[in-house]
Enzyme design. Structure first.
Site, PDB file in Angstrom:
ATOM      1  CG  ASP A 141      -1.727   1.184   1.437  1.00 61.73           C
ATOM      2  OD1 ASP A 141      -2.391   1.609   0.470  1.00 61.73           O
ATOM      3  OD2 ASP A 141      -1.722   1.738   2.548  1.00 61.73           O
ATOM      4  CG  ASP A 156      -1.613   7.748   0.642  1.00 57.98           C
ATOM      5  OD1 ASP A 156      -1.098   8.863   0.743  1.00 57.98           O
ATOM      6  OD2 ASP A 156      -2.056   7.297  -0.436  1.00 57.98           O
ATOM      7  CG  ASP A 196      -2.251   2.053   6.543  1.00 50.80           C
ATOM      8  OD1 ASP A 196      -2.633   3.108   7.075  1.00 50.80           O
ATOM      9  OD2 ASP A 196      -2.477   1.770   5.358  1.00 50.80           O
TER      10      ASP A 196
END
Length: 216
Positions: A7, A9, A165
């Site tokens: 991922d 961000d 995240d």
């Protein structure tokens, strides 16, 4: 070689402040009060449209406000590098992993700004593939983009790892049948929605990802 998909961000880069301040500037243009930084960060993960709609609703405005998405995108494009940086240790972690695996980025952020960020922080050379949220594939947690990366790299699910995240990333990994490493230092969990099975790898900092991914 295994495939490790990241991922962007909240995993590779800390864009929390620029995303939040861009969102608040957009809200201010409609006469709305700003939202707390962490509240906005908790709205990130499912693409710009969802972020804008959530922010407008939280600020007491119509989530379908005309032109709000375009207004946010223009503001964020201007603020893309104001505060955003890779998390400490990310570049070293990525360089270390590149010796052991093929790397890719799978993000719900549109591909153009994603590539600008990867270029600016000297991360691009380490990633063989980058898929953004405006690609032909549905956005995460749909597994189509991740499955495409496995096909392109000739990697079976058992040799692939997704690093992210948020619960969106966790669900993407589950939907594709691949292992998951949760970046606990990111901001995706600010929504308080992480529900883990106990078989995920957990990284408290980027250096942990390198150790977890290359251990026997």
């Amino acid at each position: 070689m295994p495939l490790i998909v990241f991922d962007l961000d909240g995993t590779l880069i800390d864009s929390r402040l620029d995303l939040a301040e861009s969102t608040n500037e957009m809200l201010a243009s409609y006469g709305a009060a700003p939202l707390p930084i962490d509240d906005v960060a908790g709205m990130v993960g499912e693409g710009a449209r969802m972020l804008v709609e959530r922010a407008l609703a939280a600020a007491g405005r119509d989530p379908q406000t005309p032109d709000a998405l375009e207004r946010f995108r223009a503001i964020y494009d201007r603020r893309l590098f104001t505060n955003t940086l890779p998390y400490p240790g990310v570049l070293e972690m990525v360089r270390g992993l590149a010796a052991h695996a093929r790397l890719a980025v799978l993000t719900n952020k549109p591909e153009a700004p994603a590539r600008r960020l990867l270029d600016a922080f000297d991360l691009t050379p380490h990633f063989a593939w980058t898929i953004g949220g405006d690609s032909p594939f549905p956005r995460k947690p749909d597994p189509a983009g991740l499955r495409h990366l496995m096909t392109e790299s000739g990697t079976a699910p058992g040799h692939a790892l997704l690093v992210g995240d948020s619960m969106i990333d966790v669900l993407t990994a589950r939907n594709a049948g691949v292992r998951m490493c949760v970046a606990l230092y990111g901001f995706g969990q600010l929504r308080g929605e992480l529900v883990l099975n106990g078989d995920e790898l957990l990284a408290s900092e980027p250096a942990d990802i390198l150790q977890l991914a290359v251990r026997p």
